[in-house]
Enzyme design. Structure first.
Site, mmCIF file in Angstrom:
data_model
loop_
_atom_site.group_PDB
_atom_site.id
_atom_site.type_symbol
_atom_site.label_atom_id
_atom_site.label_comp_id
_atom_site.label_asym_id
_atom_site.label_seq_id
_atom_site.Cartn_x
_atom_site.Cartn_y
_atom_site.Cartn_z
ATOM 1 N N GLY A 57 -17.283 -0.406 -1.263
ATOM 2 C CA GLY A 57 -18.143 0.774 -1.153
ATOM 3 C C GLY A 57 -19.508 0.622 -1.784
ATOM 4 O O GLY A 57 -20.423 1.400 -1.499
ATOM 5 N N PHE A 58 -19.679 -0.393 -2.625
ATOM 6 C CA PHE A 58 -20.932 -0.496 -3.373
ATOM 7 C C PHE A 58 -22.132 -0.753 -2.483
ATOM 8 O O PHE A 58 -23.217 -0.202 -2.708
ATOM 9 C CB PHE A 58 -20.824 -1.599 -4.436
ATOM 10 C CG PHE A 58 -21.957 -1.600 -5.418
ATOM 11 C CD1 PHE A 58 -21.998 -0.675 -6.447
ATOM 12 C CD2 PHE A 58 -23.006 -2.507 -5.293
ATOM 13 C CE1 PHE A 58 -23.067 -0.662 -7.343
ATOM 14 C CE2 PHE A 58 -24.063 -2.500 -6.179
ATOM 15 C CZ PHE A 58 -24.099 -1.577 -7.215
ATOM 16 N N HIS A 118 0.731 -11.951 1.419
ATOM 17 C CA HIS A 118 -0.308 -11.195 0.718
ATOM 18 C C HIS A 118 -0.961 -12.011 -0.400
ATOM 19 O O HIS A 118 -2.182 -11.973 -0.582
ATOM 20 C CB HIS A 118 0.305 -9.906 0.150
ATOM 21 C CG HIS A 118 -0.674 -8.787 0.028
ATOM 22 N ND1 HIS A 118 -0.314 -7.467 0.119
ATOM 23 C CD2 HIS A 118 -2.011 -8.770 -0.179
ATOM 24 C CE1 HIS A 118 -1.377 -6.702 -0.038
ATOM 25 N NE2 HIS A 118 -2.421 -7.475 -0.216
ATOM 26 N N TYR A 125 0.855 -1.188 0.000
ATOM 27 C CA TYR A 125 0.000 0.000 0.000
ATOM 28 C C TYR A 125 0.888 1.235 0.000
ATOM 29 O O TYR A 125 1.284 1.750 1.037
ATOM 30 C CB TYR A 125 -0.923 -0.001 1.218
ATOM 31 C CG TYR A 125 -1.804 -1.234 1.331
ATOM 32 C CD1 TYR A 125 -2.076 -2.033 0.225
ATOM 33 C CD2 TYR A 125 -2.359 -1.607 2.551
ATOM 34 C CE1 TYR A 125 -2.879 -3.157 0.338
ATOM 35 C CE2 TYR A 125 -3.162 -2.725 2.668
ATOM 36 C CZ TYR A 125 -3.411 -3.504 1.564
ATOM 37 O OH TYR A 125 -4.203 -4.625 1.679
ATOM 38 N N SER A 168 -12.871 -5.728 2.025
ATOM 39 C CA SER A 168 -13.979 -5.260 1.167
ATOM 40 C C SER A 168 -15.324 -5.804 1.651
ATOM 41 O O SER A 168 -16.131 -6.288 0.854
ATOM 42 C CB SER A 168 -13.749 -5.647 -0.294
ATOM 43 O OG SER A 168 -12.590 -5.059 -0.811
ATOM 44 N N PRO A 169 -15.611 -5.733 2.961
ATOM 45 C CA PRO A 169 -16.881 -6.268 3.457
ATOM 46 C C PRO A 169 -18.088 -5.463 2.977
ATOM 47 O O PRO A 169 -19.217 -5.935 3.067
ATOM 48 C CB PRO A 169 -16.725 -6.182 4.975
ATOM 49 C CG PRO A 169 -15.771 -5.044 5.193
ATOM 50 C CD PRO A 169 -14.806 -5.130 4.048
ATOM 51 N N LEU A 170 -17.813 -4.269 2.455
ATOM 52 C CA LEU A 170 -18.885 -3.428 1.901
ATOM 53 C C LEU A 170 -18.815 -3.391 0.384
ATOM 54 O O LEU A 170 -19.309 -2.455 -0.254
ATOM 55 C CB LEU A 170 -18.795 -2.011 2.484
ATOM 56 C CG LEU A 170 -18.957 -1.931 4.004
ATOM 57 C CD1 LEU A 170 -18.726 -0.525 4.519
ATOM 58 C CD2 LEU A 170 -20.350 -2.432 4.421
ATOM 59 N N GLY A 171 -18.192 -4.416 -0.194
ATOM 60 C CA GLY A 171 -18.134 -4.486 -1.650
ATOM 61 C C GLY A 171 -17.422 -3.304 -2.275
ATOM 62 O O GLY A 171 -17.893 -2.733 -3.258
#
Length: 328
Positions: A208-209, A124, A58, A203-206
């Site tokens: 941001g989607f 990773h 990152y 990415s538990p919220l896709g």
């Protein structure tokens, strides 16, 4: 304060939600201003988060430096997770998990993170050129040396998880898992349950989607990773809004937000699942943390699972060249 959850059976205990720090430096457009990033990380700690996730890739390196500076005042009260495995820390250059590379990485990361140990060290991505037994053995030695406390894998397949676990017990697997990416349920989650390994969904919220803040008209920054993700093409964003509508419907019933419903659903799946949503905004941070207080009834959970199962998500989660790196 957030409740605690155990990852693996080696003694690692963290807050029920962590903070994914990648987006502060990398992946979603320009890096956040350093002072703003430090403020957000410290606010997360003050609000009960004790689990912070970063990686050499990152930046590369800048996110580890940011996290090290932000957490320095309360280092002994938090769990820092970071990841190795790319040549010179750059995913575009391919994988590098040779033992000497891992050791050199850890020494450099300790300085960037301003600490004497890495709490949770992940590979990773699986390196096809280095047997996982060598990787696990190297991390085992680093644990003996006191430089690392716990071992993790990211996006690894079931066979790799078993082989690594035989050499050095794996405390956590980090993989994408959310209501619109449920592939881990087929093979990975049963293996984790069997071996006593925790799951850390990124990415538990896709990406941001699932928050409802993205639609087909959303314009991403030129450096935003989502520009190359098939699932985020304009037509697929439009088609996938049916997922958001489901979240919004449940959220309205229980006086919560769509993001909170998505996180509460994940938390309800297993007691050893610890999602790491990321954000650059203080109000979103507070919203995500409050998701841990949202209770979904059995009826809510059954409805979400049943209706989500009927929806066919449009678009793959990675472009082909990145998908080839997962599940090895």
């Amino acid at each position: 304060m957030l409740e605690k959850r155990k990852l693996g059976s080696q003694g690692l205990e963290v807050s029920a939600l962590g903070l994914g720090c990648m987006g502060l430096s990398f992946g979603y457009g320009p890096a956040t201003d350093k002072e703003a990033g430090i403020k957000l990380i410290r606010q997360a700690f003050e609000s009960g988060i004790t689990f912070f996730d970063t990686a050499e890739a990152y930046g590369p390196f800048t996110n580890e430096e940011l996290l090290g500076e932000a957490l320095a005042p309360f280092r002994d009260q938090v769990t820092i997770a970071t990841k190795f495995g790319f040549l010179d820390g750059k995913p575009d250059l391919g994988m590098d998990s040779r033992p000497d590379t891992i050791r050199a990485y850890v020494d450099a990361a300790l300085k960037r993170l301003r600490t004497d140990r890495i709490d949770l060290l992940y590979q990773h991505r699986v390196d096809p050129n280095v047997p996982i037994e060598e990787v696990a053995g190297t991390v085992k030695e680093l644990i003996w040396d006191g430089k690392v406390k716990y071992f993790g894998l990211s996006e690894a397949g079931a066979d790799t998880i078993r082989r690594a676990h035989n050499i050095q017990p794996v405390s956590a697997l980090q993989s994408e898992y959310s209501l619109w990416w449920r592939a881990p349920e087929d093979e990975i989650i049963p293996v984790l349950q069997e071996l006593g390994i925790g799951l850390v969904p990124f990415s538990p919220l896709g990406k941001g989607f699932l928050t409802g803040a993205i639609n087909e008209e959303t314009q991403f920054d030129a450096n935003d990773f989502r520009n190359i993700v098939p699932r985020f093409s304009e037509e697929n964003r439009k088609a996938n809004q049916v997922f958001v509508s489901l979240m919004q419907s449940i959220a309205k019933e229980i006086n919560a937000s769509s993001a909170q419903v998505a996180l509460a659903w994940l938390l309800a799946q297993k007691p050893w699942i610890v999602p790491i949503p990321g954000t650059t905004k203080l109000n979103r941070l507070e919203e995500n943390i409050n998701a841990a207080s949202v209770t979904l009834s059995n009826e809510n959970l059954e409805r979400i699972t049943a209706e989500a199962s009927k929806i066919e998500v449009q678009g793959t989660r990675y472009p082909e060249h990145l998908q080839k790196r997962v599940g090895k």
